[in-house]
Enzyme design. Structure first.
Site: not given
Length: 515
Positions: A13, A39, A113-114, A273, A279, A320, A382-383, A419, A470, A473
């Site tokens: 978000c 979002g 958001n989260g 993150c 990205y 991206s 690419d990302d 994630c 963090c 992932c």
């Protein structure tokens, strides 16, 4: 949803809030426009004139949901806004935010958001105690906890709420005449503070007290802004003040701007993150004092050093991969070219003629200029590679256009773990890198070579220490405990779990954990 986007990692978000401006709702609209990339499922604004909260929200993009008449129906000097991609709860209007309640503590609205990692347990406990939920989003749990009676102001009640909720949360909260920003103690999701100076004309009076037509004086006022990213401040010409600190509660009202941080001085690790840099964040935003575009250029430079290749052309996957490809080209000395052309006007939905046009979901968004790649050795930057299907289609398109060689380079490490903190990655069994070797991935996508940026190279590109991020992932090392069975529809699935007693759900400590 765009079929190609269904294979990409998606964020939770975007948040925006403003206090102290007579056109708060309109400025929130512009702020959300700048945050649209965070979002695209729904958008909403809640505004207050100091007495009443008014809300409007709808499914779709910001420009589709709001118009001038709707914004005029949201008067007041205080507003919060939200754009959503669903990471917990289905995509429908009842789950759109801000969420608003009228309770014993007054009117409260919230944007989140989260992801809360203990949402299922908390909701089961609250329902056992009589709470009635209207949505299937974890954000409503925070609202229920916040609405409970508490001796003291909202900042201190928020401290108590923060002791109970776990996981990732950046929040904007408002009452009738108060704006609050909150960031979880790990700082998983960004949130910034800004201020906007505006002038108010003061009509002059003559000796008899009559108001003159001419405005001879002006009063300078300051409005305060909360936003997920600094690009939202830039659009409304607000000045960046600082990042909200992990664990911080910032309260803005007519009296002052006050900060409370129950975790200040503790050894709680910071865990922004790192994929925000790779990205999610807009390239013109700054995170932790680092420009996102510059970090992405650094990612590309590091990628070229780690995985050099003899080639004739470096091309990005727009948008991206643009900045990382620029860095790769610069460091490698291989020319940069925009061979893929993006269609920015496809909208959110379309009829997909799957049997008529091969790879339609890929081709409708990005088209290739064949002449640029024919008979050339091409490096595609690419990302990320998540499931691998989109990368495979890209390589196939380049082969069909006559590319002599296709080398894939990825500006982050392989995604190995899902994630739990607000990114809708697939489950581990769907992640390409979690189930295949590097050579198997290369063979699947059809590239001549494949290179991922190392974790150390990615972190070094930010200019910040690894302890600030963090990277679960990539590593599987989650900063906080997460439920291994958690997914975005866990609230909808709760009925199946309700056959167990609620007490068992609350005290059960035998749930399987990731690592």
């Amino acid at each position: 949803m765009d079929p190609e986007q269904s294979t990409r990692p998606r964020h939770g978000c975007g948040l925006f809030g403003i206090y102290g401006h007579p056109n708060a709702a309109e400025l929130t609209y512009y702020g959300l426009y700048a945050l649209q990339h965070r979002g695209q499922e729904s958008a909403g604004i809640t505004a207050s004139d100091g007495i009443e909260l008014r809300t409007y929200k709808g499914m779709g993009l910001v420009g589709q949901v709001f118009d001038k008449n709707i914004l005029r129906s949201l008067p007041g000097h205080l507003a919060i806004g939200h754009v959503r991609y669903s990471t917990t709860g289905s995509s429908n209007i009842k789950n759109a935010q801000p969420l608003v309640v009228d309770c014993a503590r007054g009117q409260i609205a919230i944007g989140h958001n989260g992801n809360l990692t203990n949402a299922a347990r908390l909701r089961a406990e609250l329902e056992e105690q009589g709470s009635i939920f209207q949505t299937t989003v974890d954000s409503e749990i925070i609202l229920h906890l916040l609405a409970r009676p508490f001796d003291g102001d909202r900042a201190h009640s928020l401290e108590a709420v923060m002791q109970r909720i776990q996981g990732a949360y950046s929040l904007v909260i408002m009452g009738e005449d108060e704006l609050i920003g909150v960031r979880d103690p790990f700082g998983f999701r960004p949130l910034v503070l800004g201020k906007l100076t505006w002038t108010e004309p003061i009509p002059a009076q003559d000796a008899n007290g009559m108001v003159l037509a001419e405005n001879l004086r002006e009063r300078v006022n300051t409005a305060y802004v909360l936003a997920s990213e600094t690009c939202a401040l830039d659009l409304i010409q607000a000045e960046f003040v600082r990042d909200i600190e992990p664990g911080e509660i910032i309260v803005i009202n007519k009296d002052d701007v006050r900060s409370v941080n129950p975790w200040k001085g503790t050894q709680q690790p910071h865990s922004l993150c790192i994929f925000e840099y790779v990205y999610f964040a807009r390239p013109d935003s700054d995170l932790q004092g680092r420009n996102v575009a510059q970090v992405r250029i650094n990612l590309g430079r590091a990628l070229a050093r780690e995985h050099p290749v003899a080639a004739d052309l470096v091309i990005p996957v727009p948008d991206s991969g643009n900045w990382a490809a620029m860095g790769f080209a610069e460091a490698s000395g291989v020319p940069y070219g925009n061979a893929f052309v993006r269609n920015h006007y496809i909208g959110r939905t379309f009829l997909q003629p799957s049997q008529l046009i091969r790879d339609f979901g890929v081709r409708v968004k990005l088209n290739l200029i064949d002449e640029m790649v024919r008979d050339k050795r091409v490096v595609v930057v690419d990302d990320s590679i998540v499931r691998g299907t989109t990368a495979r289609a890209r390589v196939n398109t380049l082969r069909e256009a006559g590319a002599k060689e296709v080398h894939m380079r990825v500006s982050c490490p392989p995604h190995m773990w899902p994630c739990a903190y607000g990114i809708d990655f697939p489950t581990r069994k769907e992640l390409m890198a979690a189930n295949n070797t590097l050579d198997e991935i290369r063979e699947f996508i059809g590239a001549d070579s494949l290179g991922y940026l190392s974790l150390d190279g990615m972190i070094a590109a930010t200019g910040l220490p690894a302890s600030e991020f963090c990277a679960a992932c990539y590593t599987g090392k989650y900063p906080s405990a997460v439920d291994s069975e958690m997914d975005k529809f866990i609230m909808e699935q709760r009925r199946a779990r309700s056959r167990r007693t609620v007490a068992d759900l609350v005290i059960d400590d035998t749930q399987r954990r990731l690592l």
